[in-house]
Design a protein around this motif. Structure first.
Motif, PDB file in Angstrom:
ATOM      1  N   GLN A 301       0.838  -1.206   0.000  1.00 10.95           N
ATOM      2  CA  GLN A 301       0.000   0.000   0.000  1.00 10.95           C
ATOM      3  C   GLN A 301       0.866   1.245   0.000  1.00 10.95           C
ATOM      4  OE1 GLN A 301      -3.315   0.904  -0.068  1.00 10.95           O
ATOM      5  NE2 GLN A 301      -3.611  -1.168  -0.846  1.00 10.95           N
ATOM      6  N   GLU A 302       1.877   1.222   0.887  1.00  6.67           N
ATOM      7  CA  GLU A 302       2.753   2.395   0.995  1.00  6.67           C
ATOM      8  C   GLU A 302       3.421   2.680  -0.347  1.00  6.67           C
ATOM      9  OE1 GLU A 302       5.872   2.135   3.995  1.00  6.67           O
ATOM     10  OE2 GLU A 302       7.053   3.536   2.788  1.00  6.67           O
ATOM     11  N   ILE A 305       0.931   4.257  -2.655  1.00  6.31           N
ATOM     12  CA  ILE A 305       0.665   5.658  -2.323  1.00  6.31           C
ATOM     13  C   ILE A 305       1.817   6.535  -2.795  1.00  6.31           C
ATOM     14  CG2 ILE A 305       0.387   7.280  -0.417  1.00  6.31           C
ATOM     15  CD1 ILE A 305      -0.952   4.844   1.108  1.00  6.31           C
ATOM     16  N   ARG A 306       3.044   6.068  -2.516  1.00  9.21           N
ATOM     17  CA  ARG A 306       4.219   6.863  -2.927  1.00  9.21           C
ATOM     18  C   ARG A 306       4.246   7.043  -4.444  1.00  9.21           C
ATOM     19  NH1 ARG A 306       7.979   7.801   1.026  1.00  9.21           N
ATOM     20  NH2 ARG A 306       7.672   6.666   2.969  1.00  9.21           N
ATOM     21  N   LEU A 307       3.955   5.951  -5.168  1.00  6.46           N
ATOM     22  CA  LEU A 307       3.939   6.054  -6.625  1.00  6.46           C
ATOM     23  C   LEU A 307       2.839   7.026  -7.079  1.00  6.46           C
ATOM     24  CD1 LEU A 307       4.489   2.327  -7.690  1.00  6.46           C
ATOM     25  CD2 LEU A 307       6.034   4.236  -8.142  1.00  6.46           C
ATOM     26  N   ALA A 308       1.672   6.936  -6.423  1.00  3.85           N
ATOM     27  CA  ALA A 308       0.544   7.772  -6.842  1.00  3.85           C
ATOM     28  C   ALA A 308       0.835   9.255  -6.647  1.00  3.85           C
ATOM     29  CB  ALA A 308      -0.709   7.382  -6.058  1.00  3.85           C
ATOM     30  N   VAL A 309       1.556   9.596  -5.571  1.00  6.63           N
ATOM     31  CA  VAL A 309       1.816  11.017  -5.352  1.00  6.63           C
ATOM     32  C   VAL A 309       3.051  11.500  -6.096  1.00  6.63           C
ATOM     33  CG1 VAL A 309       0.692  11.018  -3.112  1.00  6.63           C
ATOM     34  CG2 VAL A 309       3.178  10.729  -3.242  1.00  6.63           C
ATOM     35  N   GLY A 310       3.604  10.631  -6.948  1.00  6.80           N
ATOM     36  CA  GLY A 310       4.647  11.127  -7.841  1.00  6.80           C
ATOM     37  C   GLY A 310       6.037  10.570  -7.640  1.00  6.80           C
ATOM     38  N   ALA A 311       6.180   9.536  -6.787  1.00  5.76           N
ATOM     39  CA  ALA A 311       7.498   8.916  -6.660  1.00  5.76           C
ATOM     40  C   ALA A 311       7.819   8.195  -7.959  1.00  5.76           C
ATOM     41  CB  ALA A 311       7.503   7.924  -5.508  1.00  5.76           C
ATOM     42  N   ALA A 313       9.755   5.217 -10.104  1.00  7.57           N
ATOM     43  CA  ALA A 313      10.120   3.833  -9.781  1.00  7.57           C
ATOM     44  C   ALA A 313      11.532   3.790  -9.222  1.00  7.57           C
ATOM     45  CB  ALA A 313      10.018   2.967 -11.033  1.00  7.57           C
ATOM     46  N   LEU A 388       0.961  -0.241 -10.211  1.00  5.89           N
ATOM     47  CA  LEU A 388       0.244   0.760  -9.434  1.00  5.89           C
ATOM     48  C   LEU A 388      -1.266   0.524  -9.435  1.00  5.89           C
ATOM     49  CD1 LEU A 388       0.287   3.349  -7.877  1.00  5.89           C
ATOM     50  CD2 LEU A 388       0.583   4.595  -9.994  1.00  5.89           C
ATOM     51  N   ILE A 389      -1.806   0.172 -10.599  1.00  4.58           N
ATOM     52  CA  ILE A 389      -3.252  -0.022 -10.713  1.00  4.58           C
ATOM     53  C   ILE A 389      -3.711  -1.182  -9.832  1.00  4.58           C
ATOM     54  CG2 ILE A 389      -5.148  -0.428 -12.323  1.00  4.58           C
ATOM     55  CD1 ILE A 389      -3.625   2.183 -12.726  1.00  4.58           C
ATOM     56  N   ILE A 391      -2.289  -2.252  -7.121  1.00  2.00           N
ATOM     57  CA  ILE A 391      -2.181  -1.905  -5.709  1.00  2.00           C
ATOM     58  C   ILE A 391      -3.367  -1.051  -5.271  1.00  2.00           C
ATOM     59  CG2 ILE A 391      -0.824  -0.696  -3.970  1.00  2.00           C
ATOM     60  CD1 ILE A 391       1.643  -1.130  -5.669  1.00  2.00           C
ATOM     61  N   LEU A 392      -3.726  -0.072  -6.109  1.00  5.53           N
ATOM     62  CA  LEU A 392      -4.727   0.907  -5.688  1.00  5.53           C
ATOM     63  C   LEU A 392      -6.149   0.401  -5.834  1.00  5.53           C
ATOM     64  CD1 LEU A 392      -3.156   4.199  -7.047  1.00  5.53           C
ATOM     65  CD2 LEU A 392      -3.124   3.314  -4.731  1.00  5.53           C
ATOM     66  N   ARG A 393      -6.339  -0.677  -6.553  1.00 11.70           N
ATOM     67  CA  ARG A 393      -7.689  -1.156  -6.788  1.00 11.70           C
ATOM     68  C   ARG A 393      -8.402  -1.556  -5.497  1.00 11.70           C
ATOM     69  NH1 ARG A 393      -8.736  -5.108 -11.704  1.00 11.70           N
ATOM     70  NH2 ARG A 393      -6.535  -4.716 -11.799  1.00 11.70           N
TER      71      ARG A 393
ATOM     72  N   LEU B  56      -2.380   7.473 -13.872  1.00  7.93           N
ATOM     73  CA  LEU B  56      -1.977   6.297 -13.092  1.00  7.93           C
ATOM     74  C   LEU B  56      -1.792   5.105 -14.022  1.00  7.93           C
ATOM     75  CD1 LEU B  56      -4.346   6.505  -9.983  1.00  7.93           C
ATOM     76  CD2 LEU B  56      -1.884   6.890 -10.030  1.00  7.93           C
ATOM     77  N   SER B  80       5.431   9.603 -13.776  1.00  7.66           N
ATOM     78  CA  SER B  80       5.567   9.927 -12.348  1.00  7.66           C
ATOM     79  C   SER B  80       5.675  11.428 -12.163  1.00  7.66           C
ATOM     80  CB  SER B  80       6.797   9.275 -11.724  1.00  7.66           C
ATOM     81  OG  SER B  80       7.283   8.241 -12.490  1.00  7.66           O
ATOM     82  N   ARG B  83       2.293  13.078 -12.763  1.00 10.39           N
ATOM     83  CA  ARG B  83       1.419  12.870 -11.611  1.00 10.39           C
ATOM     84  C   ARG B  83       1.778  13.825 -10.501  1.00 10.39           C
ATOM     85  NH1 ARG B  83       1.744   7.259 -12.401  1.00 10.39           N
ATOM     86  NH2 ARG B  83       3.500   7.023 -11.019  1.00 10.39           N
ATOM     87  N   ASN B  84       3.093  13.897 -10.233  1.00 10.01           N
ATOM     88  CA  ASN B  84       3.565  14.688  -9.110  1.00 10.01           C
ATOM     89  C   ASN B  84       3.197  16.164  -9.258  1.00 10.01           C
ATOM     90  OD1 ASN B  84       6.333  16.199  -7.870  1.00 10.01           O
ATOM     91  ND2 ASN B  84       5.298  14.679  -6.601  1.00 10.01           N
ATOM     92  N   LYS B  95      -5.981   6.110   1.890  1.00 10.45           N
ATOM     93  CA  LYS B  95      -4.622   5.778   1.466  1.00 10.45           C
ATOM     94  C   LYS B  95      -3.564   6.687   2.092  1.00 10.45           C
ATOM     95  CE  LYS B  95      -5.507   2.861  -2.239  1.00 10.45           C
ATOM     96  NZ  LYS B  95      -5.979   1.640  -1.588  1.00 10.45           N
ATOM     97  N   ILE B  97      -0.200   6.774   4.722  1.00 14.71           N
ATOM     98  CA  ILE B  97       0.827   5.861   5.235  1.00 14.71           C
ATOM     99  C   ILE B  97       0.793   5.934   6.757  1.00 14.71           C
ATOM    100  CG2 ILE B  97       3.274   5.310   5.291  1.00 14.71           C
ATOM    101  CD1 ILE B  97       3.524   6.590   2.534  1.00 14.71           C
ATOM    102  N   TYR B 112       8.832  14.321  -3.043  1.00 15.65           N
ATOM    103  CA  TYR B 112       9.193  13.705  -4.317  1.00 15.65           C
ATOM    104  C   TYR B 112       9.378  14.751  -5.412  1.00 15.65           C
ATOM    105  CZ  TYR B 112       8.645   9.073  -2.442  1.00 15.65           C
ATOM    106  OH  TYR B 112       8.817   7.936  -1.714  1.00 15.65           O
TER     107      TYR B 112
END
Lengths: 393, 229
Positions: A301-302, A305-311, A313, A388-389, A391-393, B56, B80, B83-84, B95, B97, B112
């Motif tokens: 999950q973490e 979330i990190r990927l979704a907010v722009g981290a 790979a 990502l998809i 994980i978030l589903r 996504l 990425s 998105r950011n 969601k 952490i 990020y």
């Protein structure tokens, strides 16, 4: 993302589960500690060998030959001026000098005390010594040495045995060799080296006996001479021609071969322990890998979330890789300290000191980082490649 | 001005014989400043659609222009960054952490983006105040109520000043009172900050508070109409 922030993130993640992080480290700690211990001991023995075999600054090597009398009460010291001259003449090609090594403690000598001649032990003092207490009279002063004053201190037990009281012993005469010393004080409670019958001023004594003899000689060899073989030759020469060959034996303690023996044992131990450490590090590495895989799947999950907010790979991969490396590097540093301590402890029982060098530190640091990278890479890649998809589903 | 332009997008799950056609020739335009609801039954493909809109999901057929940029040609690494810098997400189950504090959660997108700690701190304080959680920065998400957690999640979504917000059932896990509060917050963001909001919901009442409702059924757009105002 800044690298320092990645480091902080990884550090935070490790601290969430301190027990697990610590347990994972143990294997690395043991592996590194074993390697550092054996390397420190190996360094120690090597340094000691160098020191033993190359005593003088010019690269000339020195050894010592001891004389052991068969009868411990024998008055003879073993070596005379004559012996030295003979050795010099016969081995001039290899030797640069031969000298008596002066004993200053526990010397056996014939003395005349009271009304009889006896063998007594004596030690030499430089004056103002604190290794014993003065019961009656005065201590030997530095000035006694300066003016070659012939004074002596008598052991309390001997004084009472010979003169009844300590006071009676004061001012009595003591003859050592050809010289007569006046007893100026009675000493008691001496430490080891001073637990003898008499104490005499060192300079006065050596001046009067004028380097006539000794029980140890010190040989200094020319550069490039194989000291071990040359010393043995001199010992066998002494056994045939030495002045005291009938009343005792000459012995040469081959520190070089003794130490190279220890060195051989240690270097074969090094291979053995390195092998064990290697296995330990490998298993520890697998432990790290295992923990990282668990961590990655626990924190799906973490990661999402990190990927979704722009981290990217890449930063996810670095985060998990850094966690693994931090874990192993901390383990490595801890192992380094433990190994250092262990080596220091072990060397207390050996004739040399353990030596930890910067390169040992770098080795511990390098190996533990390498284990972290090798065994952290696959789990970190798995973390970075999560869909990502899904994980978030 | 049209911000999002989706042209003939198709999406399949799986491959070959067993593949499942989720989205059928979707065409959709969304302008800056709009508040759009996407409605549909579960399995209709609405979540799939907003995943594509929100950068996504990069595996789709068809064309997606974002401010005229051809998103369908972008690589994963570019996604990425996109998105950011351009989109904020609000999810049904928040969601967050749980091992990080509320403040760290909110600051994550800025981290990020490569911002400095100090700058992040003041910005986080700002957005937490904007969602009415000024004092929650040091707390762990677990210690907050559902409504508060959703506010944290919204704070995280707007912390980078994104061009648009994607909200996937933002009120799905909340009671009606809290739902109303969250919707008020969304409307405020839309009207005051001119933030474009694209929200998925199956709750008619919630959808009616937006400006435009897009109905989806079996992967096809059924209707697209303005409401309210």
């Amino acid at each position: 993302m800044l690298f320092i922030e990645l480091l902080k993130t990884s550090w935070q993640s490790l601290r969430v589960n301190p027990k697990r992080s610590f347990l994972t480290m143990i294997g690395i700690v043991i592996g590194i500690a074993a390697v550092i211990t054996i390397i420190a001991l190996g360094n120690g023995v090597k340094a000691k060998i160098l020191k033993e075999l190359q005593a003088t600054n010019s690269g000339k090597q020195t050894t010592e030959i001891n004389y052991y009398p068969n009868d411990s009460n024998a008055a003879s010291q073993g070596f005379t001026e004559d012996d030295l001259t003979q050795i010099k003449n016969n081995f001039s090609a290899t030797l640069s000098s031969v000298k008596f090594k002066r004993d200053t403690k526990n010397i056996n000598n014939t003395v005349f005390l009271g009304n009889e001649t006896r063998t007594a032990t004596l030690s030499l003092v430089k004056g103002g010594n604190q290794h014993y207490d003065i019961d009656v009279g005065r201590n030997i002063a530095k000035s006694d040495n300066v003016i070659n004053n012939q004074v002596a201190l008598l052991n309390k037990q001997l004084a009472i045995k010979e003169y009844g009281t300590e006071e009676n012993a004061l001012d009595s005469a003591l003859t050592v060799g050809d010289d007569t010393y006046k007893v100026v004080g009675i000493f008691t409670k001496p430490t080891d080296d001073y637990n003898v019958d008499f104490l005499l001023p060192q300079r006065t004594y050596l001046y009067s006996t004028s380097a006539q003899n000794g029980s140890i000689i010190k040989l200094t060899f020319n550069k490039g001479v194989k000291v071990s073989a040359a010393s043995k030759k001199i010992v066998s020469f002494l056994k045939k021609n030495g002045s005291s060959r009938k009343t005792g034996s000459y012995e040469y303690t081959d520190m070089g071969s003794l130490l190279s023996g220890i060195s051989k044992v240690i270097s074969s131990l090094t291979y053995f322990i390195s092998a064990i450490a290697g296995i330990s590090l490998f298993i520890a590495g697998i432990g790290v890998m295992n923990m990282m895989y668990i961590s990655v799947s626990e924190r799906t999950q973490e990661i999402g979330i990190r990927l979704a907010v722009g981290a990217s790979a890449r930063s996810i991969m670095l985060q998990f890789l850094l966690e693994a490396i931090m874990l192993t590097v901390f383990g490595g540093l801890l192992g380094f300290l433990i190994g250092w301590g262990t080596a220091a402890l072990i060397s207390l029982a050996l004739p040399f000191k353990a030596i930890v060098t910067v390169s040992s530190f770098l080795l511990a640091f390098g190996v533990s980082s390498l284990v972290g990278i090798v065994f952290g890479l696959l789990p970190a890649k798995q973390a970075a490649n999560k869909n990502l998809i899904d994980i978030l589903r | 001005m049209s911000m999002i332009d989706i042209k003939n997008v198709n999406k399949f799950y799986g491959q070959g014989e067993s593949s499942f056609h989720v989205l059928h020739d979707i065409n959709l335009s969304i302008a800056e400043g709009e508040f759009v609801s996407i409605m549909g039954q579960s399995g209709s493909g609405k979540s799939t659609l907003i995943n594509i809109i929100g950068f996504l999901d990069d595996e789709f057929e068809g064309k997606y222009f974002y401010y005229k940029h051809p998103i369908h040609e972008y690589t994963r690494a570019q996604f990425s960054k996109l998105r950011n810098q351009n989109v904020g997400f609000v999810f049904q189950n928040f969601k967050l952490i749980n091992t990080l504090s509320v403040g760290d959660n909110v600051g994550l997108p800025l981290l990020y983006a490569g911002e400095k700690r100090q700058a992040i701190k003041s910005r986080v304080r700002e957005v937490l105040a904007a969602v009415g959680l000024s004092n929650a920065g040091e707390k762990k998400p677990k210690n907050l109520s559902g409504g508060q957690q959703q506010r944290v999640s919204i704070a995280r979504a707007i912390v980078t000043n994104p061009k648009f917000l994607i909200a996937d059932e933002p009120t799905g896990a909340l009671d009606s009172q809290t739902s109303r509060e969250i919707m008020t917050l969304f409307k405020e963001l839309n009207q005051k900050n001119k933030t474009t909001i694209i929200m998925v919901t199956h709750d008619e009442k919630v959808a009616l508070q937006s400006e435009r409702i897009v109905h989806i059924l079996d992967g096809r757009i059924l209707s697209d109409e303005k409401v309210g105002v």
